[in-house]
Enzyme design. Structure first.
Site, PDB file in Angstrom:
ATOM      1  N   HIS A 242      49.546  13.242  56.606  1.00 48.90           N
ATOM      2  CA  HIS A 242      50.042  13.735  57.901  1.00 48.90           C
ATOM      3  C   HIS A 242      51.368  13.090  58.349  1.00 48.90           C
ATOM      4  O   HIS A 242      52.387  13.759  58.518  1.00 48.90           O
ATOM      5  CB  HIS A 242      49.003  13.472  58.994  1.00 48.90           C
ATOM      6  CG  HIS A 242      47.641  14.024  58.715  1.00 48.90           C
ATOM      7  ND1 HIS A 242      47.339  15.352  58.865  1.00 48.90           N
ATOM      8  CD2 HIS A 242      46.495  13.423  58.295  1.00 48.90           C
ATOM      9  CE1 HIS A 242      46.057  15.550  58.568  1.00 48.90           C
ATOM     10  NE2 HIS A 242      45.534  14.399  58.211  1.00 48.90           N
ATOM     11  N   ASP A 243      51.322  11.777  58.598  1.00 49.41           N
ATOM     12  CA  ASP A 243      52.431  11.140  59.314  1.00 49.41           C
ATOM     13  C   ASP A 243      53.762  11.111  58.563  1.00 49.41           C
ATOM     14  O   ASP A 243      54.821  11.161  59.207  1.00 49.41           O
ATOM     15  CB  ASP A 243      52.034   9.710  59.725  1.00 49.41           C
ATOM     16  CG  ASP A 243      50.925   9.717  60.758  1.00 49.41           C
ATOM     17  OD1 ASP A 243      50.731  10.753  61.425  1.00 49.41           O
ATOM     18  OD2 ASP A 243      50.252   8.682  60.896  1.00 49.41           O
TER      19      ASP A 243
END
Ligand SMILES: [Ca+2]
Length: 312
Positions: A242-243
């Protein structure tokens, strides 16, 4: 001139990779500091994990600040079921020896944004938005001084990962998210719609390991750990990273596609608290306030990530 950024984070294996990608890219990104927030695991672990990651990158000089230890108005919800007990389970990394800064993360955010030239600092939140909202509450005059907020959070077509309707970062502190999305600051959102395309497949994981460096080994071990949970949950080809979409976007915005739309945060839903209500089809008549991403060139994303991690 590299772009000045502050990374606000709750590491988290994917936060760690996002931080490593930024620290591996000094020509493009100058990380002014890293602010930790409670999220994936409690604050005492997220600030510690942030320092572990800086030391892994050979950047024990990086100022790391501890911020808010709970959401603005709710009890903290954590995600050890995803990230393990420490938040950084997987690799065997040494305890950090670099110090935690004495100042509170919120004060660092406010002081830095007051000091740096207007419009020169981009904020990169990778966790619940508590620190950012607290800074805006404490010093509202910093809002127009922020160049942009590029954040990981929310979802539209992919809906939720912590409840059927909500993504974790927004769900943990929806009141903070509401403040940020109403702030008038330019916002770019990396929702699950994008991050679920950043899947660490077996060959991509092996490419990290094949770097043959401590960073490559650690990232491969982190994504190995992460994948155990995600494969059970999604049955997908690999774990979503995700990040790192946030820091990759700062380096290669051309890899992402999205729409400038209105995004409202549900704070009072019976079943939908923390939902990012993105007006993808433009039906509400409400003014756009965020660029909501929806697509990613995942092969180019992993090529960029592997190349940059190899520089550390
Ligand atoms: Ca995170």
């Amino acid at each position: 001139m590299p772009r000045k950024i502050i990374i606000d984070t709750d590491p988290g294996q994917d936060d760690a990779v996002a931080i490593l990608l930024a620290l591996a890219s000094p020509d493009e990104l100058e990380v002014l500091g890293i602010t930790a927030v409670a999220g994936n695991v409690p604050l005492a672990l997220t600030e510690r994990n942030a320092r572990i990651v800086c030391e892994l990158a050979g950047r024990s000089d990086m100022p790391v600040f501890a911020g808010c230890d709970r959401p603005l108005r709710r009890k903290l919800v954590t995600a050890e079921h995803v990230h393990g007990k420490t938040g950084l389970d997987g690799p065997d990394l040494p305890d950090p020896t670099m110090p935690l800064q004495e100042a509170h993360a919120v004060d660092f955010l406010v002081d830095t944004l007051r000091r740096e030239p207007e419009g020169s600092v981009t904020l990169c939140p990778l966790g619940p938005l508590t620190n950012i909202a607290a800074a805006l509450g404490k010093a509202p005059e910093i809002a127009p001084r922020i160049a942009e907020i590029v954040l990981m959070g929310g979802a539209y077509f992919e809906v939720g990962n912590i409840t059927p309707a909500a993504e974790f970062n927004i769900y943990v502190d929806p009141e903070a998210a509401d403040i940020v999305f109403k702030s008038g600051i330019p916002i770019t959102v990396m929702p699950l719609d994008v991050t679920h395309k950043a899947l660490v497949t077996r060959p991509r994981n092996e490419a990290f390991r094949a770097l043959g460096t401590p960073v490559g080994e650690a990232v491969a071990a982190m994504t190995d750990f992460f994948e155990r949970f995600d494969r059970e949950k999604y049955g997908s080809a690999g774990a979503p990273l995700h990040d790192p979409c946030v820091t990759a976007y700062l380096l290669r915005p051309d890899l992402f596609a999205g729409r400038h739309v209105n995004v409202e945060i549900e704070t009072e839903g019976r079943f939908t608290t923390g939902m990012t209500v993105a007006d993808w089809w433009g039906v509400s008549g409400r003014a756009p306030n965020a660029t909501f991403m929806g697509d990613l060139d995942s092969d180019a994303f992993f090529a960029l990530l592997t190349d940059r991690l190899g520089r550390l």
